[in-house]
Design a protein around this motif. Structure first.
Motif, mmCIF file in Angstrom:
data_model
loop_
_atom_site.group_PDB
_atom_site.id
_atom_site.type_symbol
_atom_site.label_atom_id
_atom_site.label_comp_id
_atom_site.label_asym_id
_atom_site.label_seq_id
_atom_site.Cartn_x
_atom_site.Cartn_y
_atom_site.Cartn_z
ATOM 1 N N PHE A 249 -5.388 -45.120 -37.214
ATOM 2 C CA PHE A 249 -5.098 -46.328 -36.450
ATOM 3 C C PHE A 249 -4.239 -46.052 -35.228
ATOM 4 C CE2 PHE A 249 -6.141 -48.260 -40.621
ATOM 5 C CZ PHE A 249 -7.233 -48.996 -40.197
ATOM 6 N N ILE A 250 -3.058 -45.418 -35.475
ATOM 7 C CA ILE A 250 -2.115 -45.213 -34.371
ATOM 8 C C ILE A 250 -2.812 -44.435 -33.254
ATOM 9 C CG2 ILE A 250 0.076 -44.124 -33.716
ATOM 10 C CD1 ILE A 250 0.895 -44.536 -36.719
ATOM 11 N N LEU A 251 -3.565 -43.419 -33.650
ATOM 12 C CA LEU A 251 -4.333 -42.681 -32.647
ATOM 13 C C LEU A 251 -5.825 -43.052 -32.701
ATOM 14 C CD1 LEU A 251 -2.725 -39.110 -32.865
ATOM 15 C CD2 LEU A 251 -2.261 -40.904 -31.180
ATOM 16 N N THR A 252 -6.368 -43.062 -33.891
ATOM 17 C CA THR A 252 -7.832 -43.223 -33.980
ATOM 18 C C THR A 252 -8.313 -44.525 -33.348
ATOM 19 O OG1 THR A 252 -7.610 -44.227 -36.166
ATOM 20 C CG2 THR A 252 -8.059 -41.843 -36.083
ATOM 21 N N HIS A 253 -7.518 -45.533 -33.451
ATOM 22 C CA HIS A 253 -7.972 -46.835 -32.970
ATOM 23 C C HIS A 253 -7.297 -47.244 -31.665
ATOM 24 C CE1 HIS A 253 -9.770 -46.819 -36.871
ATOM 25 N NE2 HIS A 253 -10.239 -48.053 -36.743
ATOM 26 N N ALA A 254 -6.524 -46.345 -31.114
ATOM 27 C CA ALA A 254 -5.805 -46.691 -29.884
ATOM 28 C C ALA A 254 -6.669 -46.386 -28.656
ATOM 29 C CB ALA A 254 -4.505 -45.892 -29.811
#
Lengths: 340, 546, 416
Positions: free
Chosen positions: C167-172
């Motif tokens: 999320f923090i990276l994968t979805h940013a």
């Protein structure tokens, strides 16, 4: 083509139709195992027990596949006896490219190998995955079903000796009813394994509508080689379930490894058939029908059915009923005149 | 692809397990054996039947025939006239039906005559001379074997033709004379001298005067046994031996009348009855004092006789012969199975009576020879080497105690020849030890395909009843080959490759066609699968010395 | 070329540029967007000569990759959390067989209680499986590390796990420089396996090894990782030469010169920490931080060199070694053996809890005063814990903690 076709072609076939080879049969109709240049995919020096049916079944199948693929073959192996007795460091008995990863993933690994050759434009290289009944019907079943469902170009061969023999004869979902194993002891009111059909993987494979499913026996080499050859002529997911004896686990003399397997077929306990796209296209015939008792009696794992000279008539009758159901379902005696 | 070293221990070079010699696990060792097949074991002539069938199976008929000729010089005759007890013991009978060994033998014998095959050449002359008295099957066989060894043989025969019982006992419709003549000629072609119409009165004298080093007497048993039956006309009582002989030598066939009664239950009775039928008898009736099951005649002979219209009256004895009828007494079996008179009588019509009650040996020329002993059955006693009490005089065939068949006679001829040869060399022939018999339990018959036996053709019934044409026809090549291939090769490797295929340890070495197999004991674990799966029982397991 | 894109998309693009031959996919949040992107590229034809295989489990996913890698194909898969555990057996196996598979781990907590959000419990669970584990700080680094990972894996014959915070990276969505194919091709040569299944030259791969050689095999796996300690910086330098930016390496110190307090962390949290460090430095606090980029092999010497001058170390880690404390902190202490410093373990961000600057300020301030316990938990709701602990004291069996605490703090809270 059906396995009996060869016999029909041979005018004087009295010897050799069921034997491995014969001087009187045309060379092209002799079995792979009759040839001195067979691959011996598993060569001598392996550490299988005396009279190991699996060692034999695997060599039968792979040698036939080597011929069928013009030696462009890779094998993947689940953990189990076959893996352990062939590849203890520093020696391997395999003479073909072979890989072992885990107990439960042979089908998936094989899918990967097939994908690699496909992507490299070398799809003449064919892949066989193999495992025992534990690695196939139990722990490897998820991967196997996935491979079927994707129709990956792999022939999966299960060498079924009806229990976890490598770990010391524990029950698998392929263990027959009433059989004694280390985890289904011959004790109590219902000694041995529970009654039921077990997990019938050939039928489950057929439910995936894959191009080819067959059962074979180490006792009928002609049929087995034919089925391997046929399977290797088909693209997509194929499944071959081979009955192999385990003298240790069954409690039978090593010399009777093939004999016991033959009795399993001849009593109807283990039906031989082929199916294409979920439909049975051919079934074997019982040549000399015997009662299931003839199959059970020589095996120590069923000794409790004959304990102290008293025969457990009721249990044997239930097992006979299973055989009779197979005989009917697959028309193994052809006495109804209908060829499935 | 660049070659790089494999990851340590995880990845291995293929086939390296060959360094692991698993033969050290073994407690039992498989050994290839040649067991004696039941047929060979049974054959009175000592034929190696399995061996000649093996060659016939591949269509190598010449090789096959040569193999027969090692033991029996008359395959075409034997293929017809032998009662093939080999087939009674054939293991195949327990699967479907026996291999028709005699039919294949006949096919080969006929082929040899057609092709003009000669007996295999014999050894160089030894300079020894042997006298054979009697040109029957035994004498001819002995002469053949002695000639092949290189001895000079002279046969003296009292009768006008060679063949003995093959000619004077077996009717033409069972053994055509051209066949017999051809096979006799082939023996004579080896250089055997035959003197016909020469009755020997003094064997020791002739041996001495003729310079013979040994003699084989095989004069047969051709004196018909008689029984006293009150009759108004003894001329209407004949014996079967005379009838059958007259068929060969008489200027014209004997006149038998309209209704012929044959008394007896042996093969000769059948032959006489069937001959009478062919000579025009309207009714031919066999009278036998016991039951069909107890008849010494072979079943197929009885069947063929019945097919041809011969009637048989079981459990009857003839008490009296009248003008055109016979008084017979009914018999009944007692609790031991022996027939006993019942006191009940009946009358059957008949013009002629032919006695077929067995034959005796004409001992006239033998009982005066010093040392020759006669048994109470009126046969000549011989020792294990077939020699009589007179040194150098051997005897065989119907005149010595044994079953009286031409096959036994041919066997005697071979056996005597071996002993005579040994005698001439001042040694004793020692028979090689026999292997175990390949009994049915030694076989794994699952591997043999079901294949019902083939039938020989039979002459049509009209011709069977009116002519002396051969009743039973031969197999054509297709059927003969098929029949040969029904052989299970009991006890003898036929190179089916099963052992080579079923070894889980690849420890069977295939040596190539005709060379069979070898075990690689470096790897054989002694599991014994090869033993169980050998179809023909040609492997056994023996304990290792540990 | 710089693009404003989702991290997963950029990662997918980077993987595609590496010309993978077999991709195995099984859906699990939060790695799904990566394989979805690759599926699109494979299906559309953008990604050529690649088999995209949808499998029935993570166990199968890695198993397929084991097979394809064993047959000499460049192989890739991705997973997270439960998925990694489900394939655990294959994770060890791939490393044991020395197969250079590259796998993205979209890091995520492990249940129960089931939780889809980010922490490093999954990555830490497989730290001893024999894989190289690289942690991306940013999505740019995620892109870059994947390109480096294939090179590293194939040079060593060792699988590489690129850990990217879920999320923090994968979805940013960020501005990310996705390289050109030519650049990647110049950097990454085609895969030449040292062992391969090939009928032309058969071998047996995956033998059974007994006591006579097993230790040696294990040592050689360790040796391989020690080699990676040298290779990772080299590849990072090569990468810089080819692509013109610094990415990867073993450890990346930030403002550690003259720092009394050095904060150590892995992954994306280092960005927040850097911001706090910047703010504290402006206030004159002697603080710096070190980003551990390669957790396996663990860069003991590089880390020691980067931190030994400090007075204290604060390890902010997103996983808890239950019953013990911190995984990373233990490693740091190993790096500092011989000249021990206080190493404070701070467990933070479990199950996706935000690590926010005010909390870090407070934390670092306490650390500066050496007012920290050996193991502490950032932003723990002590009220909820105390109530549960009290309940536990009353009743021996108080029921599931998660449910009880949710009753206290969650939306189903009873109003008393």
């Amino acid at each position: 083509m059906k396995p009996q076709t060869n016999e029909q072609k041979i005018k004087f076939y009295q010897k050799g139709t069921f034997t491995v080879g014969n001087r009187l049969i045309d060379p092209d109709q002799r079995l792979v195992q009759a040839t001195t240049d067979r691959s011996n995919a598993i060569t001598s020096g392996h550490r299988a027990c005396q009279g190991c049916g699996e060692a034999l079944g695997a060599r039968y199948a792979l040698d036939a596949a080597m011929v069928a693929t013009d030696k462009q073959l890779v094998a993947v192996n689940a953990t189990g006896c076959l893996e352990v007795f062939t590849t203890p460091y520093p020696e391997t008995s395999w003479q073909i490219p072979w890989m072992h990863s885990l107990f439960g993933n042979a089908a998936a690994v094989a899918s990967g190998v097939a994908a690699a050759f496909r992507v490299k434009g070398r799809d003449n290289v064919r892949v066989i995955a193999q495992g025992g009944d534990g690695g196939t019907t139990d722990i490897g079943f998820g991967c196997l079903s996935g491979m079927f469902e994707r129709n990956d170009d792999v022939l999966y061969i299960c060498y079924d000796n009806e229990a976890y023999m490598n770990t010391g004869v524990q029950r698998s979902s392929a263990t027959p009813p009433a059989a004694r194993t280390a985890t289904t002891p011959a004790m109590g009111s219902a000694p041995g394994n529970v009654f039921g059909t077990g997990k019938n993987v050939p039928l489950i494979a057929m439910a995936h509508n894959i191009p080819y499913v067959a059962t074979a026996s180490v006792a009928d080499l002609r049929d087995l080689e034919h089925k391997v050859q046929k399977a290797m002529g088909i693209r997509g997911s194929r499944y071959l379930h081979v009955y192999v004896t385990c003298p240790l686990g069954f409690g039978t003399p090593s010399s009777d490894a093939i004999k016991i397997a033959r009795l399993a077929v001849e009593c109807g306990f283990y039906p031989l058939y082929e199916a294409e796209y979920g439909v049975v296209t051919h079934t074997g015939t019982i040549r000399k029908k015997v009662p299931v008792e003839d199959y059970l009696r020589p095996q120590a794992r069923f000794a409790h059915l004959f304990k102290g000279g008293k025969t457990d008539v009721e249990t044997i009758a239930r097992l006979q009923a299973m055989c009779d159901a197979n005989i009917k379902r697959y028309n193994l005696l052809r006495d109804e005149g209908v060829v499935a | 692809m660049t070659h790089q070293p494999h990851p340590f221990a995880i990845t291995l070079d293929v086939g390296t397990s060959l360094a692991n010699h698993t033969g050290s696990w073994r407690t039992n060792r498989p050994v290839y054996v040649d067991r004696i097949p039941p047929c060979n074991n049974q054959c009175p002539a000592g034929e190696d039947i399995q061996s000649w069938l093996f060659h016939a199976e591949s269509g190598d008929y010449r090789h096959s025939w040569d193999e027969i000729m090692k033991n029996n010089p008359m395959p075409a005759v034997m293929g017809r006239a032998c009662y093939h007890s080999c087939e009674d013991v054939c293991n195949r009978a327990r699967l479907d039906s026996s291999v028709s060994i005699h039919a294949v033998e006949r096919f080969l014998g006929d082929l040899a005559i057609k092709e003009g095959w000669k007996a295999p050449p014999g050894a160089p002359a030894t300079g020894k001379k042997v006298l054979v008295v009697g040109a029957g099957p035994s004498g001819l066989a002995c002469a053949y074997h002695l000639a092949r060894i290189g001895h000079a043989v002279t046969i003296v025969e009292a009768g006008p033709l060679a063949g003995g019982m093959m000619r004077f006992g077996i009717p033409k419709y069972r053994l055509p004379r051209d066949i017999l003549d051809a096979e006799v000629k082939r023996i004579l072609d080896l250089g055997v001298t035959l003197k016909l119409n020469t009755k020997v009165e003094d064997i020791p004298g002739l041996m001495k005067s003729g310079g013979y080093d040994a003699c084989f007497a095989a004069i047969g048993a051709h004196l018909a046994k008689r029984v006293n039956i009150p009759s108004p006309d003894a001329g209407r009582i004949l014996d079967a031996v005379s009838l059958l002989r007259d068929m060969e030598t008489g200027a014209e066939p004997p006149k038998l009348g309209r209704r012929v009664i044959i008394y007896g239950g042996g093969n000769t009775a059948m032959d006489a009855a069937r001959t009478a039928k062919r000579l025009g008898a309207e009714e031919t009736v066999i009278v036998y004092r016991r039951t069909r099951a107890q008849m010494p005649a072979h079943s197929f002979e009885v069947d063929e006789a019945v097919e041809e219209g011969i009637m048989i009256h079981w459990l009857r004895t003839i008490k009296q012969m009248d003008e055109h009828s016979f008084v017979v007494e009914k018999m009944a079996l007692n609790k031991d199975g022996w027939p006993e008179p019942t006191g009940e009588f009946e009358t059957i019509e008949g013009d002629t009576l032919i006695l077929a009650l067995g034959q005796d040996v004409d001992l006239g020329i033998l009982d005066k020879i010093p040392g020759v002993k006669v048994t109470k059955e009126k046969t000549v006693e011989v020792d294990r080497n077939m020699m009589t009490g007179f040194p150098g005089l051997f005897a065989g065939g119907d005149m010595v105690p044994a079953e009286r068949t031409i096959t036994v006679a041919v066997g005697h001829g071979k056996k005597a020849a071996r002993h005579i040869d040994a005698f001439l060399n001042g040694t004793t022939y020692v028979k090689p030890a026999k292997h175990d018999v390949a009994t049915f339990d030694k076989l794994n018959t699952w591997y043999y395909t079901d294949a019902d036996g083939s039938q020989q053709p039979h002459l049509d019934m009209l011709r069977r009843r009116t002519t002396f044409d051969e009743v039973v026809g031969g197999l054509d090549e297709t059927n003969a080959l098929y029949e040969a291939r029904r052989c299970l090769s009991c006890g003898n490797c036929f190179e089916c490759d099963n052992c080579f295929g079923v070894c889980p340890d690849n420890s069977v070495i295939k040596l190539g066609p005709g060379k069979r197999f070898e075990f690689n004991l470096d790897f054989c674990k002694g599991c014994g699968i090869c033993v169980t799966e050998c179809p023909c029982g040609a492997i056994k397991l023996v304990p290792e010395d540990i | 070329m710089l693009k404003q894109v989702e991290g997963s998309w950029a990662t997918a693009k980077a993987i595609a540029l590496c010309r993978p031959e077999v991709i195995c996919a099984y859906p699990i949040t939060p790695q799904t967007h990566i394989v979805e992107g690759l599926a699109e590229m494979a299906k559309s034809g953008e990604l050529q000569k690649c088999e995209f295989i949808n499998v029935e489990s993570e166990f199968a996913a890695l198993s397929v990759a084991i097979g394809s890698s064993g047959a000499g194909a460049r192989s890739y898969t991705a997973t997270s959390s439960q998925g990694l555990l489900f394939m655990a057996e294959a994770v060890y196996n791939a490393a044991g067989l020395g197969l250079p598979i590259v796998m993205t781990l979209g890091t995520r907590a492990i249940g129960a209680p089931i939780n889809i959000w980010n922490d490093h419990s999954d990555a830490m669970s497989m730290r001893d499986a024999g894989w190289i584990q690289l942690f991306a700080e940013t999505n740019q680094e995620a892109v870059d590390l994947h390109i480096q990972a294939f090179k590293l894996a194939e040079q060593l014959s060792c699988p590489v796990m690129v850990c990217v915070d879920g999320f923090i990276l994968t979805h940013a969505y960020e501005r990310i420089d996705v390289p050109e194919q030519e650049q990647v091709d110049a950097f990454l040569p085609p895969f030449e396996p040292i062992q391969v299944l090939d009928p032309a030259s058969p071998v047996s791969i995956g033998a059974m090894v007994g006591p006579d050689a097993f230790s040696e095999v294990r040592y050689l796996a360790h040796y391989k990782q020690l080699q990676a300690l040298e290779l990772i910086p080299e590849i990072s330098k090569d990468f810089e030469k080819q692509f013109g930016r610094v990415s990867g390496g073993l450890v990346r110190p930030y403002k550690t010169e003259g720092a009394d307090t050095i904060v150590i962390a892995l992954g994306s949290v280092i960005g927040t920490i850097k911001d706090v460090v910047d703010e504290l430095r402006e206030q004159g606090v002697a603080i710096g931080c070190v980003d551990i980029c390669a957790f396996r092999p663990f860069p003991l010497q590089a880390l020691d060199a980067a931190i030994r001058h400090a007075k204290r170390i604060v390890v902010v880690e997103k996983s808890l070694a239950v019953g013990m404390g911190g995984v990373v902190a233990s490693h740091v202490r190993m790096a500092l053996r011989g000249h021990p410093l206080p190493v404070y373990t701070v467990i933070a961000g479990l199950g996706g809890r935000s690590i926010i600057k005010p909390s870090l300020h407070k934390l670092f301030e306490k650390a500066g005063r050496d007012d920290l316990e050996d193991v502490s938990f950032l932003d723990l709701n002590w009220d909820a814990i105390n109530r549960e602990v009290a309940r536990m004291k009353e009743t021996r069996r108080s029921g599931p903690h998660a449910e009880n605490i949710l009753r206290d703090v969650g939306p189903t809270r009873k109003v008393v």
